[in-house]
Design an enzyme around this catalytic site. Structure first.
Site, short mmCIF file in Angstrom:
data_model
loop_
_atom_site.label_atom_id
_atom_site.label_comp_id
_atom_site.label_asym_id
_atom_site.label_seq_id
_atom_site.Cartn_x
_atom_site.Cartn_y
_atom_site.Cartn_z
N LYS A 135 -3.12 3.05 8.29
CA LYS A 135 -2.60 2.15 7.26
C LYS A 135 -1.58 1.22 7.93
CE LYS A 135 -0.36 2.24 2.67
NZ LYS A 135 0.10 3.09 1.55
N SER A 172 -1.66 2.41 -3.15
CA SER A 172 -1.58 1.26 -2.28
C SER A 172 -2.41 1.40 -1.01
CB SER A 172 -0.11 1.03 -1.87
OG SER A 172 0.37 2.13 -1.14
N SER A 209 -0.23 6.87 -3.91
CA SER A 209 -1.00 5.91 -3.12
C SER A 209 -2.03 6.49 -2.16
CB SER A 209 -0.07 5.00 -2.34
OG SER A 209 0.42 4.00 -3.19
N1 GLN Z 1 1.97 2.92 -7.93
C1 GLN Z 1 3.20 3.39 -7.44
C2 GLN Z 1 4.12 2.24 -7.14
O1 GLN Z 1 3.71 1.14 -7.24
C3 GLN Z 1 3.03 4.26 -6.22
C4 GLN Z 1 2.75 3.51 -4.98
C5 GLN Z 1 2.74 4.40 -3.76
O2 GLN Z 1 2.51 5.60 -3.83
N2 GLN Z 1 3.06 3.82 -2.62
O3 GLN Z 1 5.24 2.38 -6.82
#
Ligand code: GLN
Length: 483
Positions: A76, A151, A175
């Site tokens: 990532k 994400s 994410s």
């Molecule tokens: N959807 C959550 C956020 O926007 C989690 C994102 C994540 O786990 N990086 O903060």
């Protein structure tokens, strides 16, 4: 080749049926063929990958190969990579080349894994659909008009389309698990402190945790083995022995107590997803588990608590991007203030700015007690909920996401509806627990994931439950058409 499991690929490498260079070339070719459509990579590092592969073949020649030596993977784009761009999918870091490798990257390299490239993501990991990337949305291989989940959507699309056998993700509030669910993958968010955060660009430091994504529990057990372990460079990393994850996958589930939180099956959950999770529970029961209803009374507070704490930490972490120290600087700044304002104004995307504003507000004098401090107190109650639940059950089963993948753009104008959809995943991060998402069925051709939540440091157990389930079902073997 790209439909084989990691263990099968490792066997082929071990028996010299194929070399790592050949395997790497195969995946690089697939990326070339398919990634124009999917947009799952921000950077493909062909030269580096082939050099890694050559080194892996040499390692094997010298009898120094480990279980993953020569296997290609993707990182990532939140993990720092020496000499290769690390953007975190932000314009502000679009020209950033880290002077060092993240510990996770270093460990993968030591294990002989081959880095194919850096995957697309929501900017600074803020989002749950992978539409908040400076590099554009990632498309779901199951339906290219739909989101991948975020994400870590680039990692998910790349594995689901067979562009790489394995990828890393990070999970601050879901994410790793959400894109795994929406792309038919298995992904685990380890216990906070299990995987080093050194060199992993910070979003919300008390919640962030890296983990592996792949097609099966067996595949990700192998990668977690490489990623996990104490790191003196990360002060929140925990000094505790890493169990042999692949070794315990075959244990039977007789007597395993599985808790179903009644709050997770209340309003808001799509009926088709509910049916799939129900069926998953019944299958686990057939494998010897006992199903028990449990309560997580703080559930209604999970989203509001998270969306105070995560932006608060983000606003502090992101203050370092000021045009002076990292990444881009605006053109011709008039003075220091102008440089700060325009570098940040031009460098950050809309969702990141929204989070910085919310977080700064929650931390400001006069509001700190009402929001941030209050949220921290509720966080304690959320931990208590899980601690109580784990007195009665061994693992908790529920949905990962309330729906299947939806259309790209459909919810972009309504960020709050996206925040609400994090309901099943974010409490796990607030409590620091491990949780896994695994393929459990489909609705109208789109994948549905089931989530297993465990007590602290029970990654081996979660992987074991998922593996046993995958021995009895074939959802995880299903591949998107055309790949
Ligand atoms: N959807 C959550 C956020 O926007 C989690 C994102 C994540 O786990 N990086 O903060």
């Amino acid at each position: 080749m790209h439909t084989k499991s990691v263990a099968e690929l490792a066997t082929d490498l071990g028996s010299k049926k194929i070399s790592s260079v050949e395997l790497t070339q195969h995946f690089l070719k697939r990326i070339q063929q398919h990634d124009n459509d999917l947009n799952s990579f921000i950077t493909v590092c062909e030269e580096r990958a082939l050099a890694d592969a050559k080194a892996a073949d040499e390692m094997r020649q010298q009898g120094k190969a480990g279980p993953l030596t020569g296997i290609p993977m993707a990182q990532k784009d939140i993990f720092c990579t020496k000499g290769i761009k690390t953007t975190c999918a932000s314009k502000i870091l679009s020209n950033f080349v880290a002077p060092y490798d993240a510990t996770v990257v270093e460990r993968c390299q030591q294990a002989g894994l081959v880095m194919l490239g850096k995957t697309n993501m929501d900017e600074f990991a803020m989002g749950s659909t992978n539409e908040n990337s400076y590099y554009g949305a990632v498309k779901n291989p199951w339906d290219q008009t739909c989101v991948t989940g975020g994400s870590s959507g680039g990692s998910a699309a790349a594995v689901a389309a067979g562009l790489t056998p394995l990828a890393t993700g990070t999970d601050t509030g879901g994410s790793i698990r959400q894109p795994s669910a929406l792309c038919n993958l298995t992904g685990i968010k380890p216990t906070y402190g299990r995987v080093s955060r050194y060199g992993m660009i910070a979003y919300a430091s008390s919640l962030d945790q890296g983990g592996p994504m792949g097609r099966s529990a067996h595949d990700i057990a192998l990668l977690l083995q490489t990623m996990a372990g104490f790191d003196p460079k990360d002060s929140t990393s925990i000094e505790r022995e890493v169990p042999d994850y692949p070794a315990t996958l075959e244990a039977k589930l007789d007597g395993l107590r599985i808790g179903l939180p009644k709050e997770y099956f209340a309003t808001g959950l799509d009926a088709n997803v509910a049916n799939v999770i129900d069926q998953c529970a019944k299958n686990l029961e057939k494998l010897g588990a006992k199903l028990l209803e449990i309560a997580l009374p703080t559930t209604a507070s999970h989203v509001p608590t998270y969306y105070v704490i995560a932006p608060a930490e983000a606003s502090s972490n992101l203050s370092r991007y000021d045009g002076a120290r990292y990444g881009m600087r605006c053109e011709d700044p008039k003075n220091l203030e102008d440089m700060y304002k325009r570098s940040r104004g031009e460098g950050f995307g809309a969702e990141v700015k929204r989070r910085i504003m919310v977080g700064t507000y929650a931390l400001s004098a006069g509001y700190y007690d009402a929001y941030y401090l209050k949220a921290q107190k509720i966080r304690r109650l959320i931990c208590d909920d899980f601690n109580n639940a784990f007195k009665e059950v061994d693992v908790i089963l529920g949905p990962t996401y309330p729906t299947t993948a939806f259309k790209i753009g459909e919810k972009l104008q309504d960020p709050v509806s996206l925040y609400l959809a994090d309901i099943y995943t974010i409490a796990v991060n607030l409590a620091g627990l491990p949780a896994l998402s695994m393929p459990a069925g489909f609705n109208k051709g789109l994948p549905i994931g089931a989530q297993l939540i465990g007590n602290y440091f029970t990654e081996a157990q979660l992987l074991n439950v998922a593996h046993q389930y995958q021995q009895a079902t074939d959802w995880h073997h299903k591949l998107a058409e055309g790949y």
